[in-house]
Motif scaffolding. Structure first.
Motif, PDB file in Angstrom:
ATOM      1  N   UNK A 159       1.357  -5.881   1.427  1.00 45.15           N
ATOM      2  CA  UNK A 159       0.886  -4.837   0.525  1.00 45.15           C
ATOM      3  C   UNK A 159       0.477  -5.434  -0.815  1.00 45.15           C
ATOM      4  N   UNK A 160      -0.571  -4.883  -1.370  1.00 41.63           N
ATOM      5  CA  UNK A 160      -1.080  -5.319  -2.664  1.00 41.63           C
ATOM      6  C   UNK A 160      -1.006  -4.128  -3.612  1.00 41.63           C
ATOM      7  N   UNK A 161      -0.273  -4.314  -4.704  1.00 43.78           N
ATOM      8  CA  UNK A 161      -0.185  -3.279  -5.733  1.00 43.78           C
ATOM      9  C   UNK A 161      -0.463  -3.935  -7.081  1.00 43.78           C
ATOM     10  N   UNK A 162      -0.781  -3.108  -8.061  1.00 46.81           N
ATOM     11  CA  UNK A 162      -1.016  -3.644  -9.407  1.00 46.81           C
ATOM     12  C   UNK A 162       0.241  -4.297  -9.952  1.00 46.81           C
ATOM     13  N   UNK A 169       2.956 -15.814  -1.807  1.00 49.80           N
ATOM     14  CA  UNK A 169       2.629 -14.411  -2.101  1.00 49.80           C
ATOM     15  C   UNK A 169       1.126 -14.185  -2.018  1.00 49.80           C
ATOM     16  N   UNK A 170       0.364 -15.110  -2.564  1.00 47.97           N
ATOM     17  CA  UNK A 170      -1.088 -14.997  -2.533  1.00 47.97           C
ATOM     18  C   UNK A 170      -1.626 -15.015  -1.100  1.00 47.97           C
ATOM     19  N   UNK A 171      -1.172 -15.977  -0.307  1.00 48.74           N
ATOM     20  CA  UNK A 171      -1.616 -16.059   1.085  1.00 48.74           C
ATOM     21  C   UNK A 171      -1.214 -14.792   1.837  1.00 48.74           C
ATOM     22  N   UNK A 172      -0.011 -14.324   1.590  1.00 50.07           N
ATOM     23  CA  UNK A 172       0.444 -13.103   2.257  1.00 50.07           C
ATOM     24  C   UNK A 172      -0.417 -11.898   1.926  1.00 50.07           C
ATOM     25  N   UNK A 173      -0.771 -11.763   0.656  1.00 53.90           N
ATOM     26  CA  UNK A 173      -1.589 -10.616   0.256  1.00 53.90           C
ATOM     27  C   UNK A 173      -3.034 -10.731   0.732  1.00 53.90           C
ATOM     28  N   UNK A 174      -3.586 -11.939   0.704  1.00 50.52           N
ATOM     29  CA  UNK A 174      -5.001 -12.114   1.050  1.00 50.52           C
ATOM     30  C   UNK A 174      -5.223 -12.183   2.564  1.00 50.52           C
ATOM     31  N   UNK A 205       2.509 -27.857  -0.357  1.00 53.51           N
ATOM     32  CA  UNK A 205       3.086 -28.076   0.971  1.00 53.51           C
ATOM     33  C   UNK A 205       4.184 -27.044   1.262  1.00 53.51           C
ATOM     34  N   UNK A 206       4.872 -26.600   0.218  1.00 60.17           N
ATOM     35  CA  UNK A 206       5.907 -25.572   0.384  1.00 60.17           C
ATOM     36  C   UNK A 206       5.308 -24.273   0.928  1.00 60.17           C
ATOM     37  N   UNK A 207       4.125 -23.939   0.478  1.00 65.24           N
ATOM     38  CA  UNK A 207       3.437 -22.750   0.995  1.00 65.24           C
ATOM     39  C   UNK A 207       3.229 -22.907   2.505  1.00 65.24           C
ATOM     40  N   UNK A 208       2.786 -24.078   2.923  1.00 63.15           N
ATOM     41  CA  UNK A 208       2.547 -24.332   4.339  1.00 63.15           C
ATOM     42  C   UNK A 208       3.801 -24.214   5.172  1.00 63.15           C
TER      43      UNK A 208
END
Length: 113
Positions: free
Chosen positions: A81-84, A71-76, A12-15
Motif C-alpha cells: 500500500x502507498x499512502x502519503x 519499502x520503495x521496492x515493495x511499494x513500486x 545488497x540488504x534490499x536484495x
C-alpha cells in the motif's frame, strides 16, 4: 571508500530481504542460494566500512538504506500500500540517512579499507 562499501552493503540488504520473502522459509533452494550470497556480500561490505566509520553511524545508515530500499521496492513493484504518510515517513528516513552522512567525519586513513 568506506561510504561506498556502506552504500553497497545497504543495497545488497534490499536484495536479501526480498530473497527472504520469496525463500518460503528457506525451502526454495533456487532463492536461498542467491539470498545467502547477498547476505554475505552485504555484511562483508558493512564490515569493511567499519574500519573507518563509527559503528553507530554505519549501522544506522546500513539498516536505514535497507529499510528505505525495501519499502520503495515493495511499494513500486510488489503492491504494498502507498499512502502519503508512508511516503512522508520513507522520505524522512532517507533525509536522516543523508543527514548522518553530512555530519559524520571520516578519518583520512583510506589505506585501512
Amino acid at each position: 571508500m568506506a561510504w561506498v562499501y556502506l552504500i553497497f552493503g545497504g543495497i545488497m540488504e534490499v536484495g536479501w530481504a526480498l530473497g527472504l520473502k520469496y525463500s518460503n522459509g528457506f525451502t526454495n533452494i533456487k532463492v536461498v542460494i542467491p539470498t545467502v550470497i547477498l547476505i554475505i556480500l552485504s555484511f562483508y561490505a558493512f564490515s569493511k566500512s567499519l574500519k573507518l566509520l563509527p559503528v553507530s553511524t554505519a549501522y544506522a545508515v546500513f539498516t536505514g538504506l535497507g529499510s528505505f530500499g525495501t519499502a520503495l521496492v515493495g511499494m513500486i513493484f510488489l503492491g504494498d500500500t502507498v499512502t502519503f504518510i508512508k511516503i512522508g515517513l520513507v522520505m524522512m528516513l532517507i533525509s536522516c540517512i543523508i543527514g548522518l552522512k553530512l555530519v559524520s567525519r571520516e578519518p583520512n586513513r583510506e589505506d585501512a579499507v
